[in-house]
Write a protein that holds these residues in place. Sequence first.
Motif, short mmCIF file in Angstrom:
data_model
loop_
_atom_site.label_atom_id
_atom_site.label_comp_id
_atom_site.label_asym_id
_atom_site.label_seq_id
_atom_site.Cartn_x
_atom_site.Cartn_y
_atom_site.Cartn_z
N MET A 80 1.62 -4.76 -8.13
CA MET A 80 0.71 -5.02 -9.25
C MET A 80 0.13 -6.43 -9.16
SD MET A 80 2.48 -3.03 -12.43
CE MET A 80 1.17 -3.45 -13.54
N GLU A 81 0.94 -7.40 -8.77
CA GLU A 81 0.43 -8.76 -8.60
C GLU A 81 -0.64 -8.81 -7.52
OE1 GLU A 81 0.90 -11.64 -10.26
OE2 GLU A 81 2.00 -10.41 -11.70
N ARG A 82 -0.38 -8.13 -6.42
CA ARG A 82 -1.36 -8.09 -5.33
C ARG A 82 -2.64 -7.40 -5.80
NH1 ARG A 82 -3.96 -10.40 -1.64
NH2 ARG A 82 -4.58 -9.10 0.08
N TYR A 83 -2.49 -6.35 -6.59
CA TYR A 83 -3.63 -5.63 -7.14
C TYR A 83 -4.47 -6.55 -8.03
CZ TYR A 83 -6.15 -2.14 -9.92
OH TYR A 83 -7.11 -1.42 -10.56
N LYS A 84 -3.81 -7.36 -8.86
CA LYS A 84 -4.52 -8.30 -9.72
C LYS A 84 -5.29 -9.33 -8.88
CE LYS A 84 -1.36 -8.03 -13.64
NZ LYS A 84 -0.32 -8.75 -14.41
N GLU A 85 -4.64 -9.81 -7.82
CA GLU A 85 -5.31 -10.77 -6.93
C GLU A 85 -6.55 -10.15 -6.30
OE1 GLU A 85 -2.46 -12.05 -4.03
OE2 GLU A 85 -1.15 -12.96 -5.53
N LEU A 86 -6.42 -8.89 -5.85
CA LEU A 86 -7.55 -8.22 -5.23
C LEU A 86 -8.68 -7.98 -6.23
CD1 LEU A 86 -5.71 -5.63 -2.94
CD2 LEU A 86 -6.95 -7.68 -2.24
N ILE A 87 -8.34 -7.72 -7.48
CA ILE A 87 -9.37 -7.56 -8.51
C ILE A 87 -10.12 -8.87 -8.69
CG2 ILE A 87 -9.69 -7.31 -11.01
CD1 ILE A 87 -7.59 -5.12 -10.96
N GLN A 88 -9.40 -10.00 -8.69
CA GLN A 88 -10.06 -11.30 -8.84
C GLN A 88 -10.97 -11.59 -7.64
OE1 GLN A 88 -6.79 -13.96 -9.41
NE2 GLN A 88 -6.70 -13.62 -11.62
N VAL A 89 -10.49 -11.27 -6.44
CA VAL A 89 -11.30 -11.50 -5.24
C VAL A 89 -12.55 -10.62 -5.29
CG1 VAL A 89 -11.35 -11.12 -2.73
CG2 VAL A 89 -9.39 -12.25 -3.78
N ASN A 90 -12.36 -9.38 -5.68
CA ASN A 90 -13.49 -8.45 -5.79
C ASN A 90 -14.50 -8.95 -6.82
OD1 ASN A 90 -15.04 -6.15 -5.36
ND2 ASN A 90 -13.92 -4.95 -6.85
N SER A 91 -14.01 -9.46 -7.92
CA SER A 91 -14.88 -9.98 -8.97
C SER A 91 -15.68 -11.18 -8.45
CB SER A 91 -14.05 -10.39 -10.18
OG SER A 91 -14.86 -10.96 -11.16
N SER A 92 -15.03 -12.07 -7.72
CA SER A 92 -15.76 -13.22 -7.19
C SER A 92 -16.81 -12.78 -6.17
CB SER A 92 -14.80 -14.23 -6.56
OG SER A 92 -14.23 -13.71 -5.37
N TYR A 93 -16.50 -11.76 -5.36
CA TYR A 93 -17.50 -11.24 -4.43
C TYR A 93 -18.67 -10.62 -5.19
CZ TYR A 93 -14.51 -11.83 -0.32
OH TYR A 93 -13.76 -12.35 0.69
N ARG A 94 -18.38 -9.92 -6.28
CA ARG A 94 -19.44 -9.30 -7.07
C ARG A 94 -20.36 -10.36 -7.67
NH1 ARG A 94 -16.80 -6.84 -11.28
NH2 ARG A 94 -15.71 -5.59 -9.77
N ILE A 95 -19.77 -11.45 -8.16
CA ILE A 95 -20.56 -12.54 -8.73
C ILE A 95 -21.44 -13.17 -7.65
CG2 ILE A 95 -20.41 -14.87 -9.70
CD1 ILE A 95 -17.88 -13.85 -11.22
N THR A 96 -20.86 -13.42 -6.48
CA THR A 96 -21.62 -14.00 -5.37
C THR A 96 -22.76 -13.07 -4.95
OG1 THR A 96 -19.63 -15.12 -4.59
CG2 THR A 96 -21.44 -14.91 -3.02
N GLN A 97 -22.47 -11.77 -4.89
CA GLN A 97 -23.50 -10.81 -4.51
C GLN A 97 -24.64 -10.82 -5.53
OE1 GLN A 97 -22.49 -6.69 -4.81
NE2 GLN A 97 -24.15 -6.04 -3.48
#
Length: 156
Positions: A80-97
């Motif tokens: 679950m911690e890894r999943y939360k980290e991946l959500i944050q990374v995905n969110s930052s990629y979405r913002i950059t995109q």
Amino acid sequence: MASSQNVISQQVECVKKLEELKFEIQKCQFERDELYQILDLYIYDDWDHRLHVELPVLQSEHEMRMMAMQMMTNSISDAMERYKELIQVNSSYRITQSQLLREQAQLKNNIQILLNEKRELLVEQTELPASSVETKRFCEEAGMNICDPRATQQQV
């Protein structure tokens, strides 16, 4: 920042490995104790003694299952911690995109504006020689008109 995260990740991995090793050691100890108790069962036929032996075996099995459940709970928490980290990374990629898409749209708009300006300049450029020719013709006509009155005055 990244190096401290790496150190923390390595420490977490070491703690996980340590917990797994502890679990394996306890599992081996439980199995050893169970085998001793089974051996005692074959040595002694006394029912009371068997009951005293089987109860600890059942208790050790229960403890092993509880430890396995704890390990599973820890694995789920880690996932679950890894999943939360991946959500944050995905969110930052979405913002950059999104930012890049906005910049791309702005650049396309700027290109369109520049193309329109270029078209206007090309039209002006093609009109310049035509107006130059027209101005030259006008000057020649004016020169002829100016020359004609002189010629008429000289003839008079």
